[in-house]
Design a protein around this motif. Structure first.
Motif, PDB file in Angstrom:
ATOM      1  N   LYS A 142      51.232  31.926  42.189  1.00  0.00           N
ATOM      2  CA  LYS A 142      49.852  32.327  41.887  1.00  0.00           C
ATOM      3  C   LYS A 142      49.501  33.558  42.712  1.00  0.00           C
ATOM      4  O   LYS A 142      49.750  33.580  43.916  1.00  0.00           O
ATOM      5  N   TYR A 143      48.914  34.567  42.056  1.00  0.00           N
ATOM      6  CA  TYR A 143      48.557  35.811  42.747  1.00  0.00           C
ATOM      7  C   TYR A 143      47.042  35.979  42.751  1.00  0.00           C
ATOM      8  O   TYR A 143      46.409  36.056  41.701  1.00  0.00           O
ATOM      9  N   TYR A 144      46.458  36.043  43.943  1.00  0.00           N
ATOM     10  CA  TYR A 144      45.018  36.179  44.133  1.00  0.00           C
ATOM     11  C   TYR A 144      44.712  37.629  44.494  1.00  0.00           C
ATOM     12  O   TYR A 144      45.229  38.131  45.493  1.00  0.00           O
ATOM     13  N   TYR A 145      43.869  38.281  43.704  1.00  0.00           N
ATOM     14  CA  TYR A 145      43.669  39.725  43.896  1.00  0.00           C
ATOM     15  C   TYR A 145      42.379  40.208  43.257  1.00  0.00           C
ATOM     16  O   TYR A 145      41.762  39.504  42.444  1.00  0.00           O
ATOM     17  N   ASP A 146      41.987  41.428  43.644  1.00  0.00           N
ATOM     18  CA  ASP A 146      40.907  42.167  42.994  1.00  0.00           C
ATOM     19  C   ASP A 146      41.369  43.617  42.942  1.00  0.00           C
ATOM     20  O   ASP A 146      41.703  44.183  44.002  1.00  0.00           O
ATOM     21  N   LEU A 147      41.365  44.243  41.790  1.00  0.00           N
ATOM     22  CA  LEU A 147      41.904  45.609  41.654  1.00  0.00           C
ATOM     23  C   LEU A 147      41.040  46.664  42.360  1.00  0.00           C
ATOM     24  O   LEU A 147      41.430  47.829  42.429  1.00  0.00           O
ATOM     25  N   MET A 148      39.890  46.258  42.915  1.00  0.00           N
ATOM     26  CA  MET A 148      39.119  47.182  43.759  1.00  0.00           C
ATOM     27  C   MET A 148      39.825  47.392  45.110  1.00  0.00           C
ATOM     28  O   MET A 148      39.532  48.339  45.822  1.00  0.00           O
ATOM     29  N   SER A 149      40.704  46.464  45.470  1.00  0.00           N
ATOM     30  CA  SER A 149      41.394  46.513  46.768  1.00  0.00           C
ATOM     31  C   SER A 149      42.731  47.215  46.619  1.00  0.00           C
ATOM     32  O   SER A 149      43.535  46.871  45.749  1.00  0.00           O
ATOM     33  N   GLN A 150      42.990  48.203  47.483  1.00  0.00           N
ATOM     34  CA  GLN A 150      44.207  49.001  47.329  1.00  0.00           C
ATOM     35  C   GLN A 150      45.500  48.190  47.530  1.00  0.00           C
ATOM     36  O   GLN A 150      46.426  48.339  46.733  1.00  0.00           O
ATOM     37  N   PRO A 151      45.597  47.291  48.520  1.00  0.00           N
ATOM     38  CA  PRO A 151      46.827  46.486  48.584  1.00  0.00           C
ATOM     39  C   PRO A 151      46.961  45.504  47.419  1.00  0.00           C
ATOM     40  O   PRO A 151      48.078  45.148  47.032  1.00  0.00           O
ATOM     41  N   SER A 152      45.821  45.089  46.853  1.00  0.00           N
ATOM     42  CA  SER A 152      45.889  44.246  45.643  1.00  0.00           C
ATOM     43  C   SER A 152      46.521  45.029  44.494  1.00  0.00           C
ATOM     44  O   SER A 152      47.340  44.498  43.731  1.00  0.00           O
ATOM     45  N   TYR A 179      54.338  35.260  37.239  1.00  0.00           N
ATOM     46  CA  TYR A 179      53.223  34.835  38.105  1.00  0.00           C
ATOM     47  C   TYR A 179      51.971  34.581  37.285  1.00  0.00           C
ATOM     48  O   TYR A 179      51.858  35.047  36.144  1.00  0.00           O
ATOM     49  N   GLU A 180      51.060  33.867  37.909  1.00  0.00           N
ATOM     50  CA  GLU A 180      49.777  33.567  37.280  1.00  0.00           C
ATOM     51  C   GLU A 180      48.687  34.416  37.926  1.00  0.00           C
ATOM     52  O   GLU A 180      48.576  34.446  39.150  1.00  0.00           O
ATOM     53  N   LYS A 181      47.900  35.118  37.089  1.00  0.00           N
ATOM     54  CA  LYS A 181      46.823  35.962  37.616  1.00  0.00           C
ATOM     55  C   LYS A 181      45.633  35.108  38.046  1.00  0.00           C
ATOM     56  O   LYS A 181      45.076  34.363  37.240  1.00  0.00           O
ATOM     57  N   CYS A 182      45.257  35.226  39.319  1.00  0.00           N
ATOM     58  CA  CYS A 182      44.078  34.517  39.827  1.00  0.00           C
ATOM     59  C   CYS A 182      43.126  35.572  40.381  1.00  0.00           C
ATOM     60  O   CYS A 182      43.250  35.976  41.549  1.00  0.00           O
ATOM     61  N   GLN A 202      40.250  37.270  52.526  1.00  0.00           N
ATOM     62  CA  GLN A 202      40.519  38.602  51.996  1.00  0.00           C
ATOM     63  C   GLN A 202      41.484  38.512  50.803  1.00  0.00           C
ATOM     64  O   GLN A 202      42.068  37.462  50.552  1.00  0.00           O
ATOM     65  N   VAL A 203      41.666  39.627  50.117  1.00  0.00           N
ATOM     66  CA  VAL A 203      42.699  39.728  49.085  1.00  0.00           C
ATOM     67  C   VAL A 203      43.651  40.837  49.489  1.00  0.00           C
ATOM     68  O   VAL A 203      43.239  41.742  50.228  1.00  0.00           O
ATOM     69  N   PRO A 204      44.927  40.783  49.049  1.00  0.00           N
ATOM     70  CA  PRO A 204      45.543  39.765  48.199  1.00  0.00           C
ATOM     71  C   PRO A 204      46.116  38.604  49.002  1.00  0.00           C
ATOM     72  O   PRO A 204      46.200  38.658  50.228  1.00  0.00           O
ATOM     73  N   ALA A 205      46.535  37.585  48.257  1.00  0.00           N
ATOM     74  CA  ALA A 205      47.243  36.440  48.835  1.00  0.00           C
ATOM     75  C   ALA A 205      48.065  35.804  47.720  1.00  0.00           C
ATOM     76  O   ALA A 205      47.835  36.086  46.536  1.00  0.00           O
ATOM     77  N   ILE A 206      49.031  34.981  48.105  1.00  0.00           N
ATOM     78  CA  ILE A 206      49.808  34.246  47.088  1.00  0.00           C
ATOM     79  C   ILE A 206      49.885  32.770  47.453  1.00  0.00           C
ATOM     80  O   ILE A 206      49.692  32.388  48.607  1.00  0.00           O
ATOM     81  N   ASN A 207      50.182  31.977  46.431  1.00  0.00           N
ATOM     82  CA  ASN A 207      50.541  30.570  46.628  1.00  0.00           C
ATOM     83  C   ASN A 207      51.753  30.331  45.733  1.00  0.00           C
ATOM     84  O   ASN A 207      51.625  30.258  44.519  1.00  0.00           O
ATOM     85  N   ASP A 208      52.929  30.273  46.345  1.00  0.00           N
ATOM     86  CA  ASP A 208      54.176  30.150  45.595  1.00  0.00           C
ATOM     87  C   ASP A 208      54.626  28.683  45.635  1.00  0.00           C
ATOM     88  O   ASP A 208      55.345  28.278  46.547  1.00  0.00           O
ATOM     89  N   GLU A 247      48.647  39.052  53.650  1.00  0.00           N
ATOM     90  CA  GLU A 247      49.148  40.349  54.116  1.00  0.00           C
ATOM     91  C   GLU A 247      50.121  40.921  53.076  1.00  0.00           C
ATOM     92  O   GLU A 247      51.260  40.465  52.937  1.00  0.00           O
ATOM     93  N   SER A 248      49.676  41.963  52.394  1.00  0.00           N
ATOM     94  CA  SER A 248      50.416  42.505  51.244  1.00  0.00           C
ATOM     95  C   SER A 248      51.861  42.891  51.568  1.00  0.00           C
ATOM     96  O   SER A 248      52.770  42.616  50.774  1.00  0.00           O
ATOM     97  N   VAL A 249      52.082  43.499  52.722  1.00  0.00           N
ATOM     98  CA  VAL A 249      53.439  43.951  53.040  1.00  0.00           C
ATOM     99  C   VAL A 249      54.357  42.746  53.296  1.00  0.00           C
ATOM    100  O   VAL A 249      55.509  42.729  52.864  1.00  0.00           O
TER     101      VAL A 249
END
Lengths: 226, 226
Positions: B3-13, B27-30, B52-58, B65-67
């Motif tokens: 599962k991928y948690y994100y907002d496209l307003m955020s650059q690392p997202s 992946y599933e868009k969350c 914060q965003v992004p984050a994952i739940n695998d 932390e995107s990196v």
């Protein structure tokens, strides 16, 4: 031969110094005296294009950025580096990485900015510290310390799990920096204080050796050694 | 399922969105709508303790932390991720890591602070931008852009070598952020401009898809799309 360029006034330099001595990776000490401006020489620009410390030159392979150097050394010298420092297990390594990425804008930024505004800038400019800036970065730093209490150290002995890793070395070196400005981050933070005792047991005598200059500055201010 | 948690307003997202779609890791868009405060919910705190965003739940393994997430995905899904994105070769990987560590206090800090002071803070507070802050962070950002011209892109096609890597994805997403505040970093920086053309060739159509919101904001200001 691995050459290590550093100044123990720099917190990531101290971290890498502890790591190299702890793991007994053979290296040559190349001290770069920041106070004397040795990092600004043309010769050193060839080692680090942005004229900072630390950096390495491993038989011609040049690299800067302390965290990148630590990962490189873990991969390059597996006979010296026990797995716990940077675990090969994907999930365990990801937890170490998670802290290492987070710390830049948090532990490092918060503690370094407090130190700079409270201690370094007044000494460099001859003007008193600007209290508004000191207060602002104290709040930033306190927020970081709360994250150690409530998240990083909540359910684990060390920052990224039950074993010490490179994340703890980098963390303790950044968390020591404000001590030079009279701020002991372990006071009133019980989980941080307990972790600090464990880290000292794991990292000494190398930790004390790396902090020789820092502890002299702290002693001048009649504070107790960290 | 990842599962991928994100907002496209955020650059690392945006960076991780491009990487996931480019590599076709299932992946599933969350979507977590920052403007609506969805990151502040108790439910989301269980995914990302600092909201914060992004984050994952695998499948139960949670990471932020995107990196750190990118490195984890490279290790976890080798069938999807070509070696160039994060090379196994020790020296090549170290060069990617070197940029990834450097960018926090440089590309990311410089571009994000300029964007915040020129664009975001005035819109959030209703007060005009403080010109002294805008000027200060423009200087910080310009210094970063010079480092791209004189070091990162001086002798190589991409940020960390002759092949595209995750370093380029993160770099381009941070370098786009000031465009929303009317600042096109590719103007007057010929190496950055040439690199940008290569990156667009490599990352499209995913790059444009990730920048849909950003390009709408840019269009409103009568600027040309990046």
């Amino acid at each position: 031969m691995l050459k290590y360029y550093y100044d123990l006034m720099s917190q990531p330099s101290r971290a890498l110094y502890i790591f190299l001595n702890k793991t007994k990776i053979p290296y040559e000490k190349c001290k770069i005296d920041l106070a004397r401006g040795e990092h600004k020489s043309d010769e050193y620009s060839d080692i680090h294009p942005f004229q900072q410390v630390p950096a390495i030159n491993d038989s011609g392979f040049k690299l800067f950025e302390s965290v990148a150097i630590m990962r490189y050394l873990c991969h390059k010298y597996p006979d010296h580096v026990a797995d716990d420092w940077y675990p090969k297990d994907i999930a365990k390594q990801a937890y170490v990485d998670q802290y290492l990425e987070w710390q830049h804008a948090n532990t490092r930024f918060g503690c370094a900015m407090y130190f700079q505004h409270k201690w370094l800038i007044p000494r460099m400019t001859g003007s008193p510290a600007k209290q508004a800036n000191v207060d602002k970065f104290q709040t930033t730093m306190e927020n970081v310390l709360q994250h150690f209490e409530n998240y990083w150290l909540k359910d684990s002995k060390f920052v990224a799990g039950q074993e010490i890793s490179i994340a703890d070395i980098l963390a303790v070196c950044e968390l020591y920096q404000p001590a030079m400005a009279g701020y002991n981050v372990f006071m009133d933070h019980p989980r941080l204080a307990a972790w600090h005792e464990l880290v000292k047991l794991e990292l000494n005598p190398e930790l004390d050796e790396a902090n020789v200059i820092l502890n002299k500055i702290i002693a001048k201010q009649n504070m107790s050694k960290l």
